[in-house]
Design a protein around this motif. Structure first.
Motif, PDB file in Angstrom:
ATOM      1  N   GLU A  46       0.837  -1.204   0.000  1.00 57.08           N
ATOM      2  CA  GLU A  46       0.000   0.000   0.000  1.00 57.08           C
ATOM      3  C   GLU A  46       0.873   1.255   0.000  1.00 57.08           C
ATOM      4  N   ALA A  47       1.926   1.245   0.793  1.00 59.72           N
ATOM      5  CA  ALA A  47       2.840   2.386   0.854  1.00 59.72           C
ATOM      6  C   ALA A  47       3.550   2.604  -0.477  1.00 59.72           C
ATOM      7  N   MET A  48       3.949   1.511  -1.113  1.00 62.08           N
ATOM      8  CA  MET A  48       4.634   1.637  -2.397  1.00 62.08           C
ATOM      9  C   MET A  48       3.697   2.208  -3.458  1.00 62.08           C
ATOM     10  N   GLU A  49       2.437   1.811  -3.424  1.00 64.23           N
ATOM     11  CA  GLU A  49       1.454   2.380  -4.360  1.00 64.23           C
ATOM     12  C   GLU A  49       1.279   3.874  -4.097  1.00 64.23           C
ATOM     13  N   ASP A  50       1.202   4.249  -2.814  1.00 65.87           N
ATOM     14  CA  ASP A  50       1.050   5.659  -2.464  1.00 65.87           C
ATOM     15  C   ASP A  50       2.255   6.474  -2.912  1.00 65.87           C
ATOM     16  N   ARG A  51       3.441   5.894  -2.795  1.00 69.18           N
ATOM     17  CA  ARG A  51       4.641   6.606  -3.246  1.00 69.18           C
ATOM     18  C   ARG A  51       4.640   6.793  -4.755  1.00 69.18           C
ATOM     19  N   GLN A  52       4.199   5.775  -5.490  1.00 68.45           N
ATOM     20  CA  GLN A  52       4.205   5.852  -6.946  1.00 68.45           C
ATOM     21  C   GLN A  52       3.169   6.837  -7.467  1.00 68.45           C
ATOM     22  N   THR A  53       2.054   6.943  -6.787  1.00 70.14           N
ATOM     23  CA  THR A  53       0.999   7.862  -7.241  1.00 70.14           C
ATOM     24  C   THR A  53       1.275   9.287  -6.758  1.00 70.14           C
ATOM     25  N   GLY A  54       2.271   9.464  -5.925  1.00 68.82           N
ATOM     26  CA  GLY A  54       2.636  10.810  -5.478  1.00 68.82           C
ATOM     27  C   GLY A  54       1.855  11.288  -4.275  1.00 68.82           C
ATOM     28  N   MET A  55       1.182  10.391  -3.589  1.00 73.66           N
ATOM     29  CA  MET A  55       0.421  10.795  -2.425  1.00 73.66           C
ATOM     30  C   MET A  55       1.328  11.128  -1.250  1.00 73.66           C
ATOM     31  N   VAL A  56       2.523  10.561  -1.250  1.00 70.24           N
ATOM     32  CA  VAL A  56       3.455  10.766  -0.153  1.00 70.24           C
ATOM     33  C   VAL A  56       4.716  11.386  -0.722  1.00 70.24           C
ATOM     34  N   VAL A  57       5.155  12.479  -0.115  1.00 65.43           N
ATOM     35  CA  VAL A  57       6.392  13.124  -0.532  1.00 65.43           C
ATOM     36  C   VAL A  57       7.433  12.830   0.520  1.00 65.43           C
TER      37      VAL A  57
END
Length: 58
Positions: A46-57
């Motif tokens: 889930e974290a990796m998906e969030d990083r790829q979509t740019g939700m987490v900087v």
């Protein structure tokens, strides 16, 4: 007032998410049982998906 401990599976998911956000390897999963390990890896994915979509900087 006592604090209740969170469910182990919830904690495993949260720890996996934190590891994924910080960019660590999924090979560092500290859990051995299948249920907790799968929760940790679910949080990691889930974290990796969030990083790829740019939700987490970072």
């Amino acid at each position: 007032m006592k604090r209740q401990k969170r469910d182990k599976l919830t904690r495993a998911h949260a720890k996996g998410y934190q590891a994924g956000i910080s960019g660590r390897s999924k090979d560092i999963c500290p859990f051995q049982t299948i249920e907790t390990r799968s929760q940790w890896l679910g949080g990691y994915r889930e974290a990796m998906e969030d990083r790829q979509t740019g939700m987490v900087v970072r």
